[in-house]
Scaffold this motif. Structure first.
Motif, PDB file in Angstrom:
ATOM      1  N   ASP A  61     -44.552 -36.663 -32.307  1.00  0.00           N
ATOM      2  CA  ASP A  61     -44.831 -36.905 -30.896  1.00  0.00           C
ATOM      3  C   ASP A  61     -46.318 -37.200 -30.743  1.00  0.00           C
ATOM      4  N   THR A  63     -47.554 -38.982 -28.046  1.00  0.00           N
ATOM      5  CA  THR A  63     -47.510 -39.625 -26.731  1.00  0.00           C
ATOM      6  C   THR A  63     -48.905 -39.858 -26.193  1.00  0.00           C
ATOM      7  N   TYR A 133     -43.573 -41.296 -27.242  1.00  0.00           N
ATOM      8  CA  TYR A 133     -42.409 -40.447 -27.533  1.00  0.00           C
ATOM      9  C   TYR A 133     -41.827 -39.894 -26.240  1.00  0.00           C
ATOM     10  N   ARG A 144     -38.806 -42.272 -26.890  1.00  0.00           N
ATOM     11  CA  ARG A 144     -38.071 -41.210 -27.604  1.00  0.00           C
ATOM     12  C   ARG A 144     -37.960 -41.474 -29.097  1.00  0.00           C
ATOM     13  N   SER A 145     -38.990 -42.054 -29.676  1.00  0.00           N
ATOM     14  CA  SER A 145     -38.965 -42.281 -31.125  1.00  0.00           C
ATOM     15  C   SER A 145     -40.349 -41.994 -31.689  1.00  0.00           C
ATOM     16  N   GLU A 146     -40.404 -41.719 -32.982  1.00  0.00           N
ATOM     17  CA  GLU A 146     -41.678 -41.349 -33.611  1.00  0.00           C
ATOM     18  C   GLU A 146     -42.518 -42.574 -33.993  1.00  0.00           C
ATOM     19  N   ASP A 318     -37.562 -44.719 -36.296  1.00  0.00           N
ATOM     20  CA  ASP A 318     -37.831 -43.497 -37.041  1.00  0.00           C
ATOM     21  C   ASP A 318     -37.765 -43.792 -38.535  1.00  0.00           C
TER      22      ASP A 318
END
Lengths: 487, 178
Positions: A61, A63, A133, A144-146, A318
């Motif tokens: 994460d 972000t 993220y 929602r992904s790394e 990912d």
């Protein structure tokens, strides 16, 4: 008949499609024309895979503007310190989409030249490390992904270069500034902040190249310099060839998106223009964009692969998906890292970059599209003006003669009494019907003697005093005689 | 002088020829537009390719041409008389040829891609207007229309082309500064 028409129609379309396919199929490929089966890699693929996995494991994460990004920055600082660098965190505050007070940070490390002075050239190597993220601020999109591909592979590649520099300690005649940009996953806030406040005036003046790494690990690695002729394009080609690196070049297959531009001086946009390096192009710095993609197929979109759908900037970005779709992603990362390292170590490197910096093309006029539209407008106005002149001349030379209305008239007294030059149509009654206008009835030339005998004047002198009724009375008497049969 | 209207091809074939010619001349620009739209709206890559770009690129210009030509033809035929059907036929052929010339010319963009958008803006109207102008000169000497009425036909036909390109240029200019 209809069948023939249909056949002709289909034939024309088929010819067009065949010609088109031929052009597309014969279009130049961007693949290297030398043997790439045994590249001389400067970094190992295993090391890169380890570096990537560790980074994503620690910093999934990242972000933008959030704690995750700050922790990732700390992680990078720690790694660089382990390599022997003296990194610094450069914080900055930006406003994005109307949201003010957003803070982020760049992670900067410098590998200095052996002998430095105030004019020592500077080379910037960069990659962005943040992701989205979760939500960066209210209403911001979360992926929602790394961001294993969108940022992870580039970070790992840059870290491997950083490690190489301190491990191998090449003697360079220029400084190398390694920058991990924050707040650059969507926009180029980190790159802009670095240019504005992360560099001294001298560093800005002395910077001869900015090389960015992004989305490394997919089908191909592209090395993009500029649309305009540069010396460094051939230089990087030669480095790649000398080391057997599978590095692609952009070709005509990649579409030109007109009506949009990524940075000053280019009147169009191409997929290779994505990235933070545009900030430096706008400042007149020569750049190198090492980007992963596959622009060799008929797909005109910004495709990562011929066989798999895109994963960058999706929720599927990912490490597992990356390994599944692109098992040789580490080889691509190593290719990019080797190109950079071998270029830095080349004796011609700084001379070529300096030359490109000194001769940076300024083609800003090409993006002033209103000028070109005005010229086009001028062309149409010239045509319109010519049209008016020609029309005036034609009307003068070939006037429209309006037909006069023609009437039908009767030439009662014959054509001798009519205007023969008149446009009217005459019916010459006299010549056409002869002496008898009304058959059986004597015409006007002869008095109707039988009906109206000539009037004879009488002695009563009162002839002149005779009234018409008197005359008619006299005639009446005669009439009696007529009807009595006495005449 | 050769009478191009003497041996006419069917209207449907002529229409297809004009359409394909517009596809060819618009292909280069449409590649970029289609790529952008596909990327922006996540349209599947197999729909966003050169073949689709080719056949969609000519659609709008062709429809515009066909509509305007039909719109201008009837009142013009009533005003000028003469063999306006042949004029219309020849105009379609002329436009098709102009487009194919433009298509061939645009291969020079491979060598000079940097100047392609600019050249596109200027060359497209210039070549088309030149060809239509030459064609009207041909119409004059072929006598399809009475000479006393020819001026009217010239203004309507060439003027319409100039007006459309002028409006497009004006629109482009406004959008580029907006």
């Amino acid at each position: 008949m209809l069948k023939n028409r249909i056949i002709r129609f289909i034939s024309i379309l088929t010819c067009a499609a065949v010609v088109l396919f031929s052009f597309v199929a014969c279009a130049q490929s961007g693949a290297p024309e030398y043997d790439v089966s045994a590249p001389k890699l400067a970094v190992s693929t295993e090391k890169l895979e380890t570096e990537l996995a560790a980074f994503l494991d620690e910093c999934a994460d990242r972000t933008t503007f959030q704690n995750g990004e700050k922790q990732a920055a700390e992680y990078l600082r720690a790694r660089l310190t382990e390599f022997g660098h003296e990194p610094e965190l450069q914080s900055f505050t930006v406003e994005e989409n109307g949201v003010a007070g957003l803070t982020s940070q760049n992670v900067v490390a410098r590998y200095l030249a052996a002998d430095r002075d105030d004019d020592t050239p500077n080379v910037i190597l960069g990659a962005y490390y943040d992701n989205r993220y979760s939500q960066s601020y209210t209403d911001a999109k979360a992926f929602r992904s790394e961001a294993a591909l969108a940022g992870g592979t580039s970070v790992a590649t840059l870290l491997s270069i950083a490690e190489y520099l301190t491990a191998q300690r090449p003697e360079l005649s220029f400084d190398v500034t390694l920058v991990f940009f924050g707040a650059s996953y969507i926009y180029s806030d980190g790159a802009q902040a670095f240019w504005d406040s992360g560099m001294t005036a001298e560093e800005r003046k002395n910077t001869v190249l900015m090389a960015e790494m992004q989305r490394l690990g997919v089908d191909h690695v592209y090395a993009y310099t500029d649309e305009r002729p540069t010396a460094r394009e051939k230089f990087f080609d030669d480095v790649a060839r000398a080391n057997g690196l599978d590095v692609y070049k952009l070709t005509q297959k990649t579409p030109y998106i007109t009506g949009a531009t990524a940075y000053e001086g280019l009147p169009f946009y191409r997929w290779a223009h994505n990235g933070v390096f545009g900030t430096f192009v706008d400042e007149g710095i020569p750049t190198l964009n090492l980007v992963g993609a596959n622009w060799e197929t008929m797909d005109l979109t910004d495709a990562e692969s011929a066989d798999n759908k895109n994963i960058a900037y999706t929720e599927n970005d990912d490490l597992e998906t990356l390994k599944e779709y692109h098992p040789d992603h580490a080889l691509k990362m190593a290719t990019a890292a080797t190109l950079v390292i071998r270029a830095l170590e080349s004796p011609e490197f700084i001379e070529v970059m300096q030359s490109d910096r000194d001769n940076f093309p300024h083609t800003g006029l090409l993006t002033e599209m209103w000028v070109w539209y005005m010229i086009a407008l001028g062309v149409t106005l010239v045509v319109a003006a010519t049209l008016i002149l020609v029309y005036g001349r034609l009307v003068k030379k070939y006037p429209i003669v309006a037909p006069q209305p023609r009437r039908m008239k009767m030439a009662v007294f014959g054509m001798d009494y009519e205007d023969r030059d008149s446009a009217d149509i005459f019916i010459d009654i006299k010549s056409s019907v002869g002496e008898d206008i009304f058959p059986g009835v004597p015409n006007n030339d002869n008095a109707l003697d039988g009906i109206f005998p000539p009037i004879t004047p009488t002695d009563s002198g009162g002839d002149n005093n005779k009234t018409p009724s008197d005359e008619s009375d006299a005639r009446s008497d005669n009439d009696d005689d007529i009807f009595d049969g006495k005449q | 002088m050769i009478d191009i209207a003497k041996r006419r091809m069917p209207t449907a074939v002529l229409g297809v020829l004009v359409y394909v010619s517009y596809c060819a001349s618009s292909w280069y620009a449409m590649r970029g537009n289609l790529a952008y739209v596909g990327q922006q709206y996540g349209i599947s890559g197999w729909l966003i390719n050169d073949v689709v770009a080719f056949f969609t690129g000519g659609l709008l210009p062709f429809l515009l041409f066909w509509f305007i030509t039909s719109f201008v033809y009837r009142p013009l035929a009533m005003k000028t008389g003469g063999d306006m059907l042949s004029v219309k036929y020849g105009l379609c052929l002329t436009v098709a040829v102009a487009n194919l010339v433009l298509f061939a010319f645009k291969f020079s963009y491979i060598a000079y891609p940097l100047y392609a958008p600019i050249v596109n803006i200027i060359v497209d109207p210039a070549v088309t207007l030149l060809f239509v102008g030459l064609y009207m000169w041909y119409v004059f000497y072929q006598g399809y229309v009475q000479r006393s009425r020819f001026g009217m036909a010239l203004v309507q036909i060439l003027g319409t082309f100039a007006a459309v390109y002028g409006l497009l240029a004006l629109f482009g200019m406004v959008m580029s500064v907006a």
